[in-house]
Design a protein around this motif. Structure first.
Motif, PDB file in Angstrom:
ATOM      1  N   GLY A 119       0.832  -1.198   0.000  1.00  0.00           N
ATOM      2  CA  GLY A 119       0.000   0.000   0.000  1.00  0.00           C
ATOM      3  C   GLY A 119       0.861   1.240   0.000  1.00  0.00           C
ATOM      4  O   GLY A 119       2.084   1.185  -0.223  1.00  0.00           O
ATOM      5  N   TYR A 120       0.212   2.369   0.244  1.00  0.00           N
ATOM      6  CA  TYR A 120       0.894   3.651   0.248  1.00  0.00           C
ATOM      7  C   TYR A 120       0.766   4.264   1.640  1.00  0.00           C
ATOM      8  O   TYR A 120      -0.332   4.647   2.057  1.00  0.00           O
ATOM      9  CB  TYR A 120       0.295   4.580  -0.805  1.00  0.00           C
ATOM     10  CG  TYR A 120       0.373   3.999  -2.205  1.00  0.00           C
ATOM     11  CD1 TYR A 120       1.533   4.143  -2.968  1.00  0.00           C
ATOM     12  CD2 TYR A 120      -0.694   3.297  -2.753  1.00  0.00           C
ATOM     13  CE1 TYR A 120       1.616   3.604  -4.240  1.00  0.00           C
ATOM     14  CE2 TYR A 120      -0.619   2.758  -4.028  1.00  0.00           C
ATOM     15  CZ  TYR A 120       0.542   2.921  -4.768  1.00  0.00           C
ATOM     16  OH  TYR A 120       0.621   2.380  -6.028  1.00  0.00           O
ATOM     17  N   PRO A 125      -3.635   0.639   2.985  1.00  0.00           N
ATOM     18  CA  PRO A 125      -3.403  -0.659   2.330  1.00  0.00           C
ATOM     19  C   PRO A 125      -4.176  -0.735   1.011  1.00  0.00           C
ATOM     20  O   PRO A 125      -5.307  -0.264   0.906  1.00  0.00           O
ATOM     21  CB  PRO A 125      -3.934  -1.669   3.351  1.00  0.00           C
ATOM     22  CG  PRO A 125      -4.981  -0.914   4.115  1.00  0.00           C
ATOM     23  CD  PRO A 125      -4.521   0.519   4.164  1.00  0.00           C
ATOM     24  N   ILE A 126      -3.540  -1.330   0.000  1.00  0.00           N
ATOM     25  CA  ILE A 126      -4.174  -1.481  -1.315  1.00  0.00           C
ATOM     26  C   ILE A 126      -4.308  -2.955  -1.692  1.00  0.00           C
ATOM     27  O   ILE A 126      -5.338  -3.387  -2.200  1.00  0.00           O
ATOM     28  CB  ILE A 126      -3.370  -0.738  -2.397  1.00  0.00           C
ATOM     29  CG1 ILE A 126      -3.212   0.750  -2.036  1.00  0.00           C
ATOM     30  CG2 ILE A 126      -4.045  -0.898  -3.764  1.00  0.00           C
ATOM     31  CD1 ILE A 126      -4.495   1.545  -2.020  1.00  0.00           C
ATOM     32  N   LEU A 127      -3.254  -3.723  -1.463  1.00  0.00           N
ATOM     33  CA  LEU A 127      -3.270  -5.153  -1.788  1.00  0.00           C
ATOM     34  C   LEU A 127      -3.407  -5.962  -0.513  1.00  0.00           C
ATOM     35  O   LEU A 127      -2.738  -5.697   0.481  1.00  0.00           O
ATOM     36  CB  LEU A 127      -1.976  -5.554  -2.506  1.00  0.00           C
ATOM     37  CG  LEU A 127      -1.638  -4.802  -3.801  1.00  0.00           C
ATOM     38  CD1 LEU A 127      -0.308  -5.299  -4.366  1.00  0.00           C
ATOM     39  CD2 LEU A 127      -2.754  -4.945  -4.825  1.00  0.00           C
ATOM     40  N   PHE A 128      -4.291  -6.964  -0.562  1.00  0.00           N
ATOM     41  CA  PHE A 128      -4.597  -7.757   0.627  1.00  0.00           C
ATOM     42  C   PHE A 128      -4.369  -9.242   0.320  1.00  0.00           C
ATOM     43  O   PHE A 128      -5.294  -9.960  -0.054  1.00  0.00           O
ATOM     44  CB  PHE A 128      -6.048  -7.537   1.060  1.00  0.00           C
ATOM     45  CG  PHE A 128      -6.379  -6.102   1.401  1.00  0.00           C
ATOM     46  CD1 PHE A 128      -6.214  -5.610   2.684  1.00  0.00           C
ATOM     47  CD2 PHE A 128      -6.857  -5.250   0.419  1.00  0.00           C
ATOM     48  CE1 PHE A 128      -6.525  -4.294   2.997  1.00  0.00           C
ATOM     49  CE2 PHE A 128      -7.172  -3.918   0.722  1.00  0.00           C
ATOM     50  CZ  PHE A 128      -6.998  -3.447   2.014  1.00  0.00           C
ATOM     51  N   THR A 179      -1.070  -0.881  -8.666  1.00  0.00           N
ATOM     52  CA  THR A 179      -0.282  -1.078  -7.447  1.00  0.00           C
ATOM     53  C   THR A 179       0.359  -2.455  -7.446  1.00  0.00           C
ATOM     54  O   THR A 179       1.514  -2.616  -7.035  1.00  0.00           O
ATOM     55  CB  THR A 179      -1.160  -0.908  -6.196  1.00  0.00           C
ATOM     56  OG1 THR A 179      -1.704   0.415  -6.190  1.00  0.00           O
ATOM     57  CG2 THR A 179      -0.362  -1.127  -4.923  1.00  0.00           C
ATOM     58  N   LEU A 180      -0.360  -3.460  -7.937  1.00  0.00           N
ATOM     59  CA  LEU A 180       0.198  -4.811  -7.997  1.00  0.00           C
ATOM     60  C   LEU A 180       1.435  -4.840  -8.892  1.00  0.00           C
ATOM     61  O   LEU A 180       2.481  -5.371  -8.494  1.00  0.00           O
ATOM     62  CB  LEU A 180      -0.856  -5.789  -8.513  1.00  0.00           C
ATOM     63  CG  LEU A 180      -0.379  -7.223  -8.784  1.00  0.00           C
ATOM     64  CD1 LEU A 180       0.242  -7.843  -7.541  1.00  0.00           C
ATOM     65  CD2 LEU A 180      -1.530  -8.080  -9.307  1.00  0.00           C
ATOM     66  N   VAL A 222       6.642  -0.151  -5.067  1.00  0.00           N
ATOM     67  CA  VAL A 222       5.806  -0.110  -3.870  1.00  0.00           C
ATOM     68  C   VAL A 222       6.271  -1.249  -2.968  1.00  0.00           C
ATOM     69  O   VAL A 222       6.214  -2.421  -3.364  1.00  0.00           O
ATOM     70  CB  VAL A 222       4.308  -0.281  -4.215  1.00  0.00           C
ATOM     71  CG1 VAL A 222       3.462  -0.291  -2.946  1.00  0.00           C
ATOM     72  CG2 VAL A 222       3.849   0.831  -5.150  1.00  0.00           C
ATOM     73  N   PRO A 223       6.782  -0.954  -1.770  1.00  0.00           N
ATOM     74  CA  PRO A 223       7.321  -2.016  -0.910  1.00  0.00           C
ATOM     75  C   PRO A 223       6.232  -2.954  -0.399  1.00  0.00           C
ATOM     76  O   PRO A 223       5.110  -2.528  -0.100  1.00  0.00           O
ATOM     77  CB  PRO A 223       7.974  -1.246   0.234  1.00  0.00           C
ATOM     78  CG  PRO A 223       7.302   0.086   0.250  1.00  0.00           C
ATOM     79  CD  PRO A 223       6.933   0.386  -1.165  1.00  0.00           C
TER      80      PRO A 223
END
Length: 234
Positions: A10-11, A15-18, A42-43, A51-52
């Motif tokens: 995420g940023y 969170p963006i990816l779960f 984001t992926l 994106v870490p």
């Protein structure tokens, strides 16, 4: 070639990816389909290292690359063609391609000549500034520049966005050629249903930062099914 296991990212605190999980075999073209804001870009940026990861892992060619920076992933053979193309507008087409050759181990002239056989439209534009090209020509340049680095896996983000149909067909044909001649592996994020169905061997549906299911390219061609999966009309 690529294994993504419960990847979270995420940023900042958003969170963006779960827990995204999927794998891609060598030489496979895998599409990722979903609404805007579902985590597609984001992926790809997380797979490239921009994106870490905050959880999970990314394995490429048997090695854990989860914590590697983007340049190290590029050296291992991963290339990203970002949404919006991001060519160098003040450099000529030839200079953009030379920038792409910085990671190539081969002769620069031979590398560029080989790429131009796949994108012949660019040959007559070599002396033109990248910023003077049409959107479609810039997309071809972005793809060609990425190929100059000799990647084995390309992460391709919305290549048909804002592009005229004739160049969309040219991109599809070029990618089919690369599949046959270079055995490239591609992860394709796309909302153009014709493009993603024409290129992908299977399509992953992403919703709210999670891969929810896998569908066939034939299913993508059916507007009713796609509306059922992701609410997108054909």
């Amino acid at each position: 070639m690529l294994t993504v296991d419960r990847l979270a990212a995420g940023y900042g605190r958003i969170p963006i990816l779960f827990g995204v999980s999927f794998s891609v075999a060598a030489g496979e073209f895998v599409g990722i389909l979903g609404h805007n804001g579902m985590g597609k870009t984001t992926l790809l940026r997380a797979l490239m290292g921009y994106v870490p990861a905050t959880g999970g892992s990314v394995t490429f060619d048997g090695a854990d690359i989860t914590r590697l920076p983007p340049y190290a992933r590029a050296r291992r053979g991963i290339g990203l063609v970002p949404q919006g193309r991001e060519i160098f507008p003040n450099l000529t087409v030839a200079e953009n391609l030379r920038m792409g050759c910085l990671l190539s181990a081969g002769d620069e002239r031979e590398t560029i000549a080989g790429v131009l056989t796949v994108f012949p439209r660019l040959e007559r534009l070599l002396d033109r500034a990248g910023g003077a090209l049409s959107g479609g020509e810039q997309q071809l340049l972005a793809l060609a520049r990425c190929l100059c680095a000799g990647p084995r896996l390309i992460l391709l983000d919305e290549p048909t966005e804002g592009i005229q149909p004739s160049i969309i067909d040219e991109i599809i044909e070029a990618l089919h050629t690369l599949r046959r001649t270079r055995e490239l592996t591609i992860v394709l994020v796309e909302q153009n249903l014709h493009c993603i169905a024409s290129l992908s061997q299977r399509v992953l549906i992403i919703q709210k930062g999670t891969i929810t299911q896998e569908v066939s390219p034939e299913a993508v061609r059916d507007p009713a099914l796609i509306h059922e999966f992701v609410g997108m009309a054909g």
